[in-house]
Write a protein that holds these residues in place. Sequence first.
Motif, PDB file in Angstrom:
ATOM      1  N   ALA A   1     -66.193  28.678  -2.287  1.00 60.56           N
ATOM      2  CA  ALA A   1     -67.538  28.625  -1.629  1.00 60.56           C
ATOM      3  C   ALA A   1     -68.626  29.130  -2.946  1.00 60.56           C
ATOM      4  O   ALA A   1     -69.461  28.370  -3.008  1.00 60.56           O
ATOM      5  CB  ALA A   1     -67.590  29.552  -0.541  1.00 60.56           C
ATOM      6  N   LEU A   2     -68.150  29.852  -3.503  1.00 63.29           N
ATOM      7  CA  LEU A   2     -69.149  30.542  -4.720  1.00 63.29           C
ATOM      8  C   LEU A   2     -69.321  29.328  -5.784  1.00 63.29           C
ATOM      9  O   LEU A   2     -70.620  28.974  -6.028  1.00 63.29           O
ATOM     10  CB  LEU A   2     -68.392  31.679  -5.353  1.00 63.29           C
ATOM     11  CG  LEU A   2     -69.259  32.406  -6.185  1.00 63.29           C
ATOM     12  CD1 LEU A   2     -70.546  33.041  -5.284  1.00 63.29           C
ATOM     13  CD2 LEU A   2     -68.554  33.690  -6.925  1.00 63.29           C
ATOM     14  N   THR A   3     -68.233  28.699  -6.108  1.00 61.75           N
ATOM     15  CA  THR A   3     -68.433  27.622  -7.251  1.00 61.75           C
ATOM     16  C   THR A   3     -69.147  26.408  -6.327  1.00 61.75           C
ATOM     17  O   THR A   3     -69.918  25.986  -7.067  1.00 61.75           O
ATOM     18  CB  THR A   3     -66.924  27.092  -7.475  1.00 61.75           C
ATOM     19  OG1 THR A   3     -66.208  28.133  -8.005  1.00 61.75           O
ATOM     20  CG2 THR A   3     -66.940  25.980  -8.403  1.00 61.75           C
ATOM     21  N   SER A   4     -68.804  26.088  -5.179  1.00 70.06           N
ATOM     22  CA  SER A   4     -69.535  25.220  -4.507  1.00 70.06           C
ATOM     23  C   SER A   4     -71.183  25.348  -4.461  1.00 70.06           C
ATOM     24  O   SER A   4     -72.087  24.397  -4.788  1.00 70.06           O
ATOM     25  CB  SER A   4     -69.083  24.960  -3.135  1.00 70.06           C
ATOM     26  OG  SER A   4     -69.976  23.967  -2.271  1.00 70.06           O
ATOM     27  N   VAL A   5     -71.469  26.692  -4.150  1.00 66.69           N
ATOM     28  CA  VAL A   5     -72.885  26.779  -4.022  1.00 66.69           C
ATOM     29  C   VAL A   5     -73.534  26.669  -5.416  1.00 66.69           C
ATOM     30  O   VAL A   5     -74.532  26.120  -5.566  1.00 66.69           O
ATOM     31  CB  VAL A   5     -73.075  28.142  -3.561  1.00 66.69           C
ATOM     32  CG1 VAL A   5     -74.542  28.820  -3.762  1.00 66.69           C
ATOM     33  CG2 VAL A   5     -72.758  28.346  -2.174  1.00 66.69           C
ATOM     34  N   GLN A   6     -73.063  27.385  -6.745  1.00 64.04           N
ATOM     35  CA  GLN A   6     -73.507  26.993  -7.854  1.00 64.04           C
ATOM     36  C   GLN A   6     -73.657  25.607  -8.466  1.00 64.04           C
ATOM     37  O   GLN A   6     -74.331  25.366  -8.887  1.00 64.04           O
ATOM     38  CB  GLN A   6     -72.532  27.714  -8.671  1.00 64.04           C
ATOM     39  CG  GLN A   6     -72.957  28.062 -10.284  1.00 64.04           C
ATOM     40  CD  GLN A   6     -72.095  29.020 -11.155  1.00 64.04           C
ATOM     41  OE1 GLN A   6     -71.165  29.585 -10.638  1.00 64.04           O
ATOM     42  NE2 GLN A   6     -72.566  28.793 -12.402  1.00 64.04           N
ATOM     43  N   ASP A   7     -72.487  24.937  -8.162  1.00 65.71           N
ATOM     44  CA  ASP A   7     -72.744  23.583  -8.448  1.00 65.71           C
ATOM     45  C   ASP A   7     -73.738  22.531  -7.694  1.00 65.71           C
ATOM     46  O   ASP A   7     -74.298  21.876  -8.504  1.00 65.71           O
ATOM     47  CB  ASP A   7     -71.099  22.826  -8.299  1.00 65.71           C
ATOM     48  CG  ASP A   7     -70.118  23.349  -9.163  1.00 65.71           C
ATOM     49  OD1 ASP A   7     -70.779  24.116 -10.272  1.00 65.71           O
ATOM     50  OD2 ASP A   7     -68.850  23.364  -8.886  1.00 65.71           O
ATOM     51  N   LYS A   8     -73.592  23.256  -6.530  1.00 64.31           N
ATOM     52  CA  LYS A   8     -74.834  22.383  -5.488  1.00 64.31           C
ATOM     53  C   LYS A   8     -76.342  22.665  -6.135  1.00 64.31           C
ATOM     54  O   LYS A   8     -77.123  21.899  -6.213  1.00 64.31           O
ATOM     55  CB  LYS A   8     -74.562  22.698  -4.374  1.00 64.31           C
ATOM     56  CG  LYS A   8     -75.450  21.815  -3.410  1.00 64.31           C
ATOM     57  CD  LYS A   8     -75.269  22.022  -1.728  1.00 64.31           C
ATOM     58  CE  LYS A   8     -76.281  21.192  -0.983  1.00 64.31           C
ATOM     59  NZ  LYS A   8     -76.508  20.084  -1.367  1.00 64.31           N
ATOM     60  N   ILE A   9     -76.439  24.029  -6.312  1.00 67.79           N
ATOM     61  CA  ILE A   9     -77.890  24.222  -6.911  1.00 67.79           C
ATOM     62  C   ILE A   9     -78.092  23.798  -8.274  1.00 67.79           C
ATOM     63  O   ILE A   9     -79.084  22.984  -8.313  1.00 67.79           O
ATOM     64  CB  ILE A   9     -77.822  25.800  -6.898  1.00 67.79           C
ATOM     65  CG1 ILE A   9     -77.799  26.466  -5.862  1.00 67.79           C
ATOM     66  CG2 ILE A   9     -79.266  26.292  -7.782  1.00 67.79           C
ATOM     67  CD1 ILE A   9     -77.979  28.043  -5.727  1.00 67.79           C
ATOM     68  N   THR A  10     -77.198  23.586  -8.967  1.00 60.20           N
ATOM     69  CA  THR A  10     -77.238  23.006 -10.386  1.00 60.20           C
ATOM     70  C   THR A  10     -77.508  21.375 -10.349  1.00 60.20           C
ATOM     71  O   THR A  10     -78.445  20.831 -10.924  1.00 60.20           O
ATOM     72  CB  THR A  10     -75.990  23.096 -11.207  1.00 60.20           C
ATOM     73  OG1 THR A  10     -75.722  24.640 -11.409  1.00 60.20           O
ATOM     74  CG2 THR A  10     -76.251  22.560 -12.642  1.00 60.20           C
TER      75      THR A  10
END
Length: 340
Positions: free
Chosen positions: A104-113
Amino acid sequence: MKTKRPFKLLPVWLAISAAVIIAGIILMCILGFNTSPDREKSYLVEVRYDVSVQISPEKVEKLESICDGALGGVKVLDENEGYDSTLDMAYLSYTLPADTSAEALTSVQDKITADIAAAELLSGAEIRVESHAVESLGGLYYESIWRGAVALTVGVVVGLIYIGVRFGVGCAVTGLCLAAHDAAFTLSLFAITRIPTYFYAPLLFATIAAVFSLVFWLLHCMKLRDAKQDPALRSLDAADAVAYAWEGSWKKIVILAAAGIAIFAIAGGIAAAGVRLFLMPAVLPVAVAAYSSLLLGPSLHIPVKAAFDKFAAKHKPRYFGKKKAEKAAEAEADPSTPET
């Protein structure tokens, strides 16, 4: 007479204090204190952006919208925004709970980017998206804060002993009651208001209240001593003596309390987040000490002083020989009387 009116309301001040302390004890037993800053672990998602975004409210709003959309399915514990002078960049930060999965943490970071890259409004801006685990630093201060509270408590005890020796046992008794009241009142207010603190911080705040209470009460004691030493004021009863002391000390108490509140508030306002949790709440115990010293303390000391004055008059040592003035008069009348 106007000065003495608040001192006749001792039952009112005691009722207010009793209500707050009882409610605080109940909430302390049921809920404890608000120790939310003591999260053992959390995750921080930070989005830093340069001045080209910062100077445009529309771009900042667009960036916030992108972050909120990416975090839509994730629990967020806290949101903050500010400016990092070291990197010369503003930032948005989101605190996520410790049970947030790595996926979930990686998904949030990737989506924001990805969303930032797709937003033409933000093209050309320097924007960094980072995430990392955060361990609470509160435990690092535990021993030092505990030792500090113990040292302040010892200082309060020494101060009470000094007051008892210097100004009388009655003043020490009232000072002890005020110090204990202010400590309990402060703890109760933290339990009632749910102000966020580290789990050990209320002990420090209670001790700060006792210290300020003792300092404020010392100002009253000095004026009471002046009234006792002045032949023109020595015959005042307890209520008049306390009113005289209050008139001479209340301005100093207000100035010291205002200075203490201002120091804690200003220092907390410019301090880092962790230190701010110590400094900003310290405004409350200073205000409590000022309240008790200006209203509760003088009202309580009137019956205490009256009782000790009555005891002192009743147990005043009797002099069975001739007074010095009488001996001098006899010597003048009869020169043959040998001097003693």
